[in-house]
Write a protein that holds these residues in place. Structure first.
Motif, PDB file in Angstrom:
ATOM      1  N   ASP A 129       0.838  -1.095   0.151  1.00 25.84           N
ATOM      2  CA  ASP A 129       0.177   0.131   0.120  1.00 25.84           C
ATOM      3  C   ASP A 129       0.804   1.077  -0.253  1.00 25.84           C
ATOM      4  OD1 ASP A 129      -0.398   1.721   2.169  1.00 25.84           O
ATOM      5  OD2 ASP A 129      -1.386   0.240   3.452  1.00 25.84           O
ATOM      6  N   TRP A 130       0.496   2.145  -0.810  1.00 23.29           N
ATOM      7  CA  TRP A 130       1.397   3.242  -0.919  1.00 23.29           C
ATOM      8  C   TRP A 130       1.279   4.361   0.218  1.00 23.29           C
ATOM      9  CZ3 TRP A 130       4.742   3.759  -4.713  1.00 23.29           C
ATOM     10  CH2 TRP A 130       4.568   2.797  -5.893  1.00 23.29           C
ATOM     11  N   GLU A 131       0.583   4.213   1.205  1.00 22.21           N
ATOM     12  CA  GLU A 131       0.691   5.087   2.342  1.00 22.21           C
ATOM     13  C   GLU A 131       1.616   4.415   3.165  1.00 22.21           C
ATOM     14  OE1 GLU A 131      -3.290   5.679   4.307  1.00 22.21           O
ATOM     15  OE2 GLU A 131      -4.131   6.505   2.686  1.00 22.21           O
ATOM     16  N   ALA A 132       1.892   3.141   3.311  1.00 21.15           N
ATOM     17  CA  ALA A 132       2.974   2.390   4.066  1.00 21.15           C
ATOM     18  C   ALA A 132       4.308   3.031   3.260  1.00 21.15           C
ATOM     19  CB  ALA A 132       2.501   1.024   4.166  1.00 21.15           C
ATOM     20  N   VAL A 133       4.212   2.843   2.078  1.00 14.58           N
ATOM     21  CA  VAL A 133       5.568   2.990   1.496  1.00 14.58           C
ATOM     22  C   VAL A 133       6.091   4.550   1.746  1.00 14.58           C
ATOM     23  CG1 VAL A 133       6.506   3.463  -0.860  1.00 14.58           C
ATOM     24  CG2 VAL A 133       5.332   1.557  -0.443  1.00 14.58           C
ATOM     25  N   GLU A 134       4.994   5.563   1.861  1.00 15.46           N
ATOM     26  CA  GLU A 134       5.237   7.009   1.970  1.00 15.46           C
ATOM     27  C   GLU A 134       5.717   7.187   3.509  1.00 15.46           C
ATOM     28  OE1 GLU A 134       5.854   9.355  -0.039  1.00 15.46           O
ATOM     29  OE2 GLU A 134       5.322   7.951  -1.748  1.00 15.46           O
ATOM     30  N   ARG A 135       5.195   6.153   4.320  1.00 16.72           N
ATOM     31  CA  ARG A 135       5.583   6.443   5.927  1.00 16.72           C
ATOM     32  C   ARG A 135       7.135   5.908   5.965  1.00 16.72           C
ATOM     33  NH1 ARG A 135       0.131   4.589   6.637  1.00 16.72           N
ATOM     34  NH2 ARG A 135       1.106   2.476   6.803  1.00 16.72           N
ATOM     35  N   MET A 136       7.208   4.647   5.141  1.00 10.51           N
ATOM     36  CA  MET A 136       8.727   4.287   5.305  1.00 10.51           C
ATOM     37  C   MET A 136       9.627   5.214   4.703  1.00 10.51           C
ATOM     38  SD  MET A 136      11.189   2.583   3.214  1.00 10.51           S
ATOM     39  CE  MET A 136      10.274   2.329   1.920  1.00 10.51           C
ATOM     40  N   ARG A 137       9.404   5.745   3.698  1.00  8.11           N
ATOM     41  CA  ARG A 137      10.089   6.660   2.970  1.00  8.11           C
ATOM     42  C   ARG A 137      10.499   7.917   3.984  1.00  8.11           C
ATOM     43  NH1 ARG A 137       7.320   6.965  -2.798  1.00  8.11           N
ATOM     44  NH2 ARG A 137       8.854   5.279  -3.815  1.00  8.11           N
ATOM     45  N   THR A 138       9.609   8.394   4.528  1.00 10.02           N
ATOM     46  CA  THR A 138       9.581   9.598   5.420  1.00 10.02           C
ATOM     47  C   THR A 138      10.550   9.007   6.659  1.00 10.02           C
ATOM     48  OG1 THR A 138       7.565  10.497   4.970  1.00 10.02           O
ATOM     49  CG2 THR A 138       8.412  10.968   7.040  1.00 10.02           C
ATOM     50  N   ARG A 139      10.408   7.811   7.196  1.00 12.16           N
ATOM     51  CA  ARG A 139      11.232   7.537   8.258  1.00 12.16           C
ATOM     52  C   ARG A 139      12.590   7.270   7.716  1.00 12.16           C
ATOM     53  NH1 ARG A 139       6.871   3.768   9.277  1.00 12.16           N
ATOM     54  NH2 ARG A 139       8.201   2.236   8.565  1.00 12.16           N
ATOM     55  N   ASP A 180      10.535   1.725  -4.670  1.00 16.92           N
ATOM     56  CA  ASP A 180       9.292   1.172  -5.016  1.00 16.92           C
ATOM     57  C   ASP A 180       8.974  -0.006  -4.747  1.00 16.92           C
ATOM     58  OD1 ASP A 180       7.334   0.055  -7.186  1.00 16.92           O
ATOM     59  OD2 ASP A 180       7.492   1.826  -8.238  1.00 16.92           O
ATOM     60  N   PRO A 181       7.846  -0.297  -4.181  1.00 21.11           N
ATOM     61  CA  PRO A 181       7.262  -1.555  -3.533  1.00 21.11           C
ATOM     62  C   PRO A 181       7.331  -2.794  -4.481  1.00 21.11           C
ATOM     63  CG  PRO A 181       5.372  -0.084  -3.832  1.00 21.11           C
ATOM     64  CD  PRO A 181       6.548   0.585  -4.134  1.00 21.11           C
TER      65      PRO A 181
END
Length: 160
Positions: free
Chosen positions: A1-11, A34-35
């Motif tokens: 899910d793209w929201e999880a990817v964005e959270r991981m990128r931010t971290r 990219d997931p």
């Protein structure tokens, strides 16, 4: 899910912000993550391919497999090449081997590659960590493999 990817990128961006020595390079790889990528080698490869101006048409494109199912080559490069990042893990890591021998993994890869070449009329180019160590190293490697690159050789090597 793209929201999880964005959270991981931010971290990850927050983490690398504390290390000035590799902040810019790490940030570009994290942003490009990219997931669909199978691991960090594919993400670094994609970053390098972009820097070299490769025509990346797809990441993990779904290609029909014999008897149903799908094969997913790592990269679709232009109209005629599949690119594959091969780390050592798939050949030696017991978890990735999933009960198979290294020889069986190599044979499975060969059969998959043969099928894709036969059914798509495309060729394969495989690389690993040594080939993607720098943009210049990857550029030389891909150039020798006859992969079209818009930004290779560098301007200083083109006579102006």
């Amino acid at each position: 899910d793209w929201e999880a990817v964005e959270r991981m990128r931010t971290r990850m961006l927050d983490l690398v912000a504390t290390r000035a020595s590799f902040r810019a390079r790490a940030a570009s790889v994290i942003i490009a993550a990219d997931p669909r990528a199978d691991g960090p080698g594919e993400s670094v490869s994609r970053d390098r391919l972009a820097a070299l101006g490769a025509d990346v048409r797809g990441l993990q494109p779904a290609m029909p497999a014999p008897g149903g199912g799908w094969f997913y080559p790592d990269f679709e490069l232009g109209d005629d090449v599949f690119g594959e990042f091969d780390g050592d893990g798939k050949y030696v890591d017991p978890e990735l081997l999933a009960g198979r021998t290294t020889a069986q993994v190599v044979l499975d890869e060969k059969q998959r590659e043969d099928w894709l070449r036969m059914t798509t009329n495309r060729r394969f180019v495989r690389w690993g960590w040594p080939q993607i160590s720098t943009v210049a190293t990857f550029g030389r490697f891909l150039s020798e493999a006859r992969v079209a690159l818009r930004f290779w050789p560098p301007r200083s090597h083109r006579g102006g």
